[in-house]
Design an enzyme around this catalytic site. Sequence first.
Site, PDB file in Angstrom:
ATOM      1  N   ASN A  74       0.858  -1.186   0.000  1.00 51.96           N
ATOM      2  CA  ASN A  74       0.000   0.000   0.000  1.00 51.96           C
ATOM      3  C   ASN A  74       0.892   1.233   0.000  1.00 51.96           C
ATOM      4  OD1 ASN A  74      -1.789  -2.068   0.742  1.00 51.96           O
ATOM      5  ND2 ASN A  74      -3.007  -0.669   1.983  1.00 51.96           N
ATOM      6  N   ARG A  75       0.363   2.342  -0.458  1.00 46.74           N
ATOM      7  CA  ARG A  75       1.090   3.604  -0.369  1.00 46.74           C
ATOM      8  C   ARG A  75       1.128   4.064   1.085  1.00 46.74           C
ATOM      9  NH1 ARG A  75       1.704   5.712  -5.366  1.00 46.74           N
ATOM     10  NH2 ARG A  75       0.000   5.200  -6.779  1.00 46.74           N
TER      11      ARG A  75
END
Length: 225
Positions: free
Chosen positions: A30-31
């Site tokens: 995920n960012r």
Amino acid sequence: VTDGPLKGRRVLVTSGPTHEPIDPVRYIANRSSGAQGTAIAEALAVQGADVVFVTGPADTKRPGGVEVIEVQTAAEMAAAVDAALPVDAAICAAAVADWHVVGAGNSKIKKDGSGKLPVLEFAENPDILAGLSRPGPRRPALVVGFAAETDDVIGHATAKRERKGCDWILANDVRPETGVMGGGENAVTLISAAGAEEWPRMRKREVAKKLVARIVDELGAGETG
Ligand code: C5P
């Protein structure tokens, strides 16, 4: 040892993304910059807490005055969190990957020129926040999660708080136009049993300070018994 209202309190913070390997050279994630988690760990240390900071791979400068445990995967993060217990409070700011790739091995998947595409099989990762929130002798007195949402922020975050069983959720609007992801500012709403409280947009450092002030109120000052 820093003196302060959280002296003698042990607080766990998870931060950053997790990396789930596809093969030795590729991963899914995920960012997450780790900026908000880092700011929270620092603000807790300033108030005298013993902070255990469990972080996935992030470029953010490591917070000062805290115990740093570096992990790669969600499974490693879950194990590190487990090993850090018991704690008085846990703040889950990590953007944990929801799935890992089944059978990720030691050899690189090759493009063999035949045009045949790899097919990945996923399995669910443990939900660290939900695990910490489960009632029992090892449950921290205060468990706080984040909810990064793009629509119906309050509705989704309120449901998430109930589903996961944590005490507070800091809901943030991460639509790209907000610039929150990777930026220096955050606009959060604190969701507790008492309802939703919208905080003005401010620096992530200020969000951290305000959260830590609330944690001080909640845990009460002084040493644990
Ligand atoms: O469900 P969602 O990923 O949006 O929930 C976000 C919250 O749950 C964050 O506090 C995050 O750190 C935590 N979480 C976790 N373990 C997971 C997934 C999310 O601790 N596997």
